[in-house]
Structure formats: structure tokens, C-alpha cells
Design a protein around this motif. Structure first.
Motif, PDB file in Angstrom:
ATOM      1  N   ARG A 102       0.854  -1.176   0.000  1.00 37.12           N
ATOM      2  CA  ARG A 102       0.000   0.000   0.000  1.00 37.12           C
ATOM      3  C   ARG A 102       0.896   1.234   0.000  1.00 37.12           C
ATOM      4  O   ARG A 102       2.108   1.133   0.192  1.00 37.12           O
ATOM      5  N   ILE A 103       0.297   2.388  -0.213  1.00 36.29           N
ATOM      6  CA  ILE A 103       1.091   3.609  -0.214  1.00 36.29           C
ATOM      7  C   ILE A 103       0.931   4.330   1.116  1.00 36.29           C
ATOM      8  O   ILE A 103      -0.123   4.257   1.756  1.00 36.29           O
ATOM      9  N   ARG A 104       1.991   4.998   1.531  1.00 38.02           N
ATOM     10  CA  ARG A 104       1.981   5.859   2.722  1.00 38.02           C
ATOM     11  C   ARG A 104       2.776   7.102   2.371  1.00 38.02           C
ATOM     12  O   ARG A 104       4.005   7.054   2.336  1.00 38.02           O
ATOM     13  N   GLY A 105       2.068   8.178   2.087  1.00 35.63           N
ATOM     14  CA  GLY A 105       2.741   9.370   1.613  1.00 35.63           C
ATOM     15  C   GLY A 105       3.339   9.112   0.240  1.00 35.63           C
ATOM     16  O   GLY A 105       2.646   8.721  -0.698  1.00 35.63           O
ATOM     17  N   GLU A 106       4.651   9.276   0.129  1.00 35.81           N
ATOM     18  CA  GLU A 106       5.344   9.047  -1.138  1.00 35.81           C
ATOM     19  C   GLU A 106       6.008   7.668  -1.188  1.00 35.81           C
ATOM     20  O   GLU A 106       6.702   7.359  -2.153  1.00 35.81           O
ATOM     21  N   ALA A 107       5.806   6.859  -0.167  1.00 34.45           N
ATOM     22  CA  ALA A 107       6.486   5.563  -0.081  1.00 34.45           C
ATOM     23  C   ALA A 107       5.513   4.411  -0.287  1.00 34.45           C
ATOM     24  O   ALA A 107       4.300   4.534  -0.094  1.00 34.45           O
ATOM     25  N   ILE A 108       6.074   3.261  -0.683  1.00 32.20           N
ATOM     26  CA  ILE A 108       5.314   2.015  -0.753  1.00 32.20           C
ATOM     27  C   ILE A 108       5.662   1.198   0.482  1.00 32.20           C
ATOM     28  O   ILE A 108       6.835   1.046   0.839  1.00 32.20           O
ATOM     29  N   VAL A 109       4.636   0.696   1.134  1.00 36.43           N
ATOM     30  CA  VAL A 109       4.806  -0.092   2.352  1.00 36.43           C
ATOM     31  C   VAL A 109       4.414  -1.537   2.062  1.00 36.43           C
ATOM     32  O   VAL A 109       3.401  -1.799   1.409  1.00 36.43           O
ATOM     33  N   LEU A 110       5.233  -2.459   2.540  1.00 40.84           N
ATOM     34  CA  LEU A 110       4.910  -3.884   2.478  1.00 40.84           C
ATOM     35  C   LEU A 110       4.511  -4.349   3.869  1.00 40.84           C
ATOM     36  O   LEU A 110       5.270  -4.184   4.821  1.00 40.84           O
ATOM     37  N   HIS A 111       3.326  -4.930   3.971  1.00 38.66           N
ATOM     38  CA  HIS A 111       2.882  -5.536   5.230  1.00 38.66           C
ATOM     39  C   HIS A 111       2.923  -7.049   5.085  1.00 38.66           C
ATOM     40  O   HIS A 111       2.394  -7.601   4.117  1.00 38.66           O
ATOM     41  N   ALA A 112       3.553  -7.705   6.045  1.00 42.16           N
ATOM     42  CA  ALA A 112       3.462  -9.160   6.092  1.00 42.16           C
ATOM     43  C   ALA A 112       2.010  -9.540   6.382  1.00 42.16           C
ATOM     44  O   ALA A 112       1.321  -8.854   7.133  1.00 42.16           O
ATOM     45  N   MET A 113       1.545 -10.607   5.756  1.00 39.54           N
ATOM     46  CA  MET A 113       0.175 -11.071   5.982  1.00 39.54           C
ATOM     47  C   MET A 113       0.182 -12.533   6.400  1.00 39.54           C
ATOM     48  O   MET A 113       1.079 -13.296   6.025  1.00 39.54           O
ATOM     49  N   ARG A 114      -0.806 -12.896   7.185  1.00 34.74           N
ATOM     50  CA  ARG A 114      -0.952 -14.287   7.604  1.00 34.74           C
ATOM     51  C   ARG A 114      -1.762 -15.047   6.562  1.00 34.74           C
ATOM     52  O   ARG A 114      -2.689 -14.515   5.976  1.00 34.74           O
ATOM     53  N   TRP A 115      -1.390 -16.307   6.370  1.00 42.16           N
ATOM     54  CA  TRP A 115      -2.160 -17.165   5.470  1.00 42.16           C
ATOM     55  C   TRP A 115      -3.521 -17.461   6.104  1.00 42.16           C
ATOM     56  O   TRP A 115      -3.678 -17.391   7.331  1.00 42.16           O
ATOM     57  N   PRO A 116      -4.529 -17.800   5.282  1.00 39.01           N
ATOM     58  CA  PRO A 116      -5.871 -18.051   5.848  1.00 39.01           C
ATOM     59  C   PRO A 116      -5.888 -19.099   6.955  1.00 39.01           C
ATOM     60  O   PRO A 116      -6.620 -18.954   7.936  1.00 39.01           O
TER      61      PRO A 116
END
Length: 300
Positions: free
Chosen positions: A154-168
């Protein structure tokens, strides 16, 4: 500049964005060492081989999978690094979704993705602006630390952020934890909404959103360093007993929330609700009694 955690690329169809990954958060907690209380010397954890009963160096330690109690399969870091995965050195975008479609319970730690050099600047900005204009987030796959993971960009200001996600399958089913069925009146729900309105904020920059625990620990350490008494704990609020009346609890909560914000606590939208409910019930009861006295057959 934060330390680079991982280097690779974002794979966006046929577009490749070379990037570095750095942590997006900082830990400001106060950390303690384990010490021997008698002389304050450090107590450390030693790595000991169970068979040889001796301490081993880091260079002698590797990974192993316990197939059975008598058989362990050794796995090297090189073997994990060379796994035939397309995500081994790339964050591969596999789908785009509305932000609202992502269950927050699946979202983990956040990392900033920074472009790796001038050549990565244009595709990086292209992906960021595409995400911004579409109002979507990207779902990606990537492999870190010996396992493949699901991620969200996702974007945050001018940066791209990667969030770790849990599998279902990593999310537990909460159905067994739910309370038994209860009935709520419209007045009680409206009272809760009134309390929510009173407590609504537009940001998290208010003084109450600070780490008071860390501040208290820092003050304790400073007091002990100066050989003075630490601040006394605040007196606990007088226990008024459990509030059986939910409406009364909501009214008191609204008043306290307004007082904490420096507003007059004398008026709250929820205050009129019990009166409204009582006024509605009283005439209905009297009318029912009169009808029962005069026309008992119709009341049956």
C-alpha cells in the motif's frame, strides 16, 4: 538510514522494480538484561550440545528438521536460499484488491520499500501512483527466512509499504469464543453510539496516545540512579461496584469522556434516553390495565 533487511525486486507483470526493504517502525521500549542479583553480573544463555555436553560456537550450529526422535534431517541456509521459488528474490504481485476487503487481523509488521538506484525510480513511482489512483492495495507473495509469505503493498505518503500477511489457515476460528445471545434495546445501542461520538478523534497525536508505561519505567530507573524514592503509584479509583444498569454506565462514560476533553459534562445526548423509554412504557401499561378491566375478552 535504517538497516536493509532484504534486497530484491517487485515483480509487477513484466515490470521489475529493484528495491531495498527497511523496517517501517522503531522499538522505543526499555529493555533489561538478565543479571545475577547478588553481584549484578550478566547472566547469559550458553549454547550447549546435548550429546557432547559442551558449549558450541555459532559456526557449528545449523538447522535440522526432526523427522523422528532418532532421525534429524540437516538443512543448510544455502539450500533454503536456492529453493526453486519465483519469489526467492522478488515480491511477486498476484492481485489487486480494495483496502476495505482486507481483514485487519491478517496484517502484520510493516516495511518500507525503497527504490534501488536511479534505474528503479520510474517504475517505483509508476506503481505508487497506480496504487494511489486506483484506491487499491496489491497482494503479493515473497520468500523470507526460509518460508514463502503473503504480503500487502500500500502507499503511505510518497512511499510504498509492504505488510506481512498471515495465510488463511493461520487465523483461528473465533466462533467458540463468542458470548451467548443477548437482547439490546435501541436506547442502549444509541447510548453506545453517543459515547463513540464523544470519543471520536481525527488522529492519534493527542497526549493520551503515548507510551506511559515506558515513561514510568524510565522515571523509575532515573530515581534509582539518583538514590531517591520512585514516584508513588496513583491511588486506585474508589470501587463503586458493578453497574448493573447499562444505560447508567453509558451516561457516566459520556460524562467522563467530555470531562477529559475539557467539555461541560452536564449535557449528553444519551441522558434523555432512559426518560424517553420510561415515558413510553408508563402510558402503555395504564392503557393496558384499563382495557383489561373494561374488555377482558379483547385483551386475551
Amino acid at each position: 538510514m535504517p538497516r536493509t533487511i532484504w534486497s530484491g525486486a517487485i515483480s509487477f507483470g513484466l515490470v521489475t522494480v529493484p528495491i531495498h526493504v527497511v523496517s517501517a517502525t522503531e522499538d522505543h521500549s526499555i529493555h533489561f538484561h538478565r543479571v545475577h542479583l547478588e553481584d549484578m553480573a550478566r547472566v547469559r544463555t550458553r549454547k550447549v550440545c546435548e550429546l557432547e555436553d559442551r558449549e558450541v560456537a555459532t559456526s557449528e550450529i545449523g538447522k535440522g528438521y526432526e523427522l523422528s526422535k532418532t532421525q534429524v534431517i540437516p538443512i543448510s541456509d544455502e539450500e533454503l536460499r536456492d529453493l526453486p521459488l519465483p519469489t526467492a528474490k522478488a515480491i511477486e504481485i498476484v492481485a489487486f484488491m480494495p483496502w476495505e476487503a482486507i481483514d485487519p487481523i491478517r496484517i502484520g509488521d510493516g516495511y518500507y520499500l525503497t527504490p534501488d538506484g536511479q534505474v528503479a525510480a520510474k517504475p517505483y513511482v509508476l506503481l505508487r501512483q497506480a496504487l494511489e489512483r486506483s484506491s487499491r492495495v496489491a497482494v503479493a507473495r515473497y520468500a523470507w527466512s526460509g518460508r514463502e509469505r503473503l504480503g500487502l503493498l500500500r502507499i503511505r505518503g510518497e512511499a510504498i509499504v509492504l505488510h506481512a500477511m498471515r495465510w488463511p489457515d493461520e487465523i483461528r476460528d473465533p466462533s467458540s469464543l463468542l458470548p451467548p445471545p443477548v437482547e439490546l434495546s435501541d436506547e442502549e445501542i444509541e447510548g453506545a453510539l453517543a459515547l463513540m461520538d464523544t470519543m471520536t478523534r481525527n488522529d492519534l497525536d493527542a497526549p493520551e496516545f503515548r507510551d506511559t508505561y515506558t515513561e514510568a519505567v524510565a522515571e523509575l530507573i532515573e530515581a534509582k540512579r539518583e538514590h531517591r524514592e520512585p514516584p508513588a503509584a496513583p491511588e486506585p479509583a474508589a470501587d463503586s461496584g458493578q453497574l448493573v444498569d447499562l444505560m447508567a454506565a453509558l451516561q457516566q462514560s459520556v460524562s467522563k469522556a467530555k470531562e477529559s476533553r475539557g467539555e461541560a459534562a452536564g449535557h449528553a445526548d444519551v441522558h434523555e434516553m432512559p426518560k424517553k423509554r420510561a415515558a413510553k412504557k408508563a402510558p402503555a401499561k395504564k392503557t393496558a390495565e384499563k382495557k383489561t378491566a373494561r374488555k377482558p375478552q379483547k385483551s386475551a
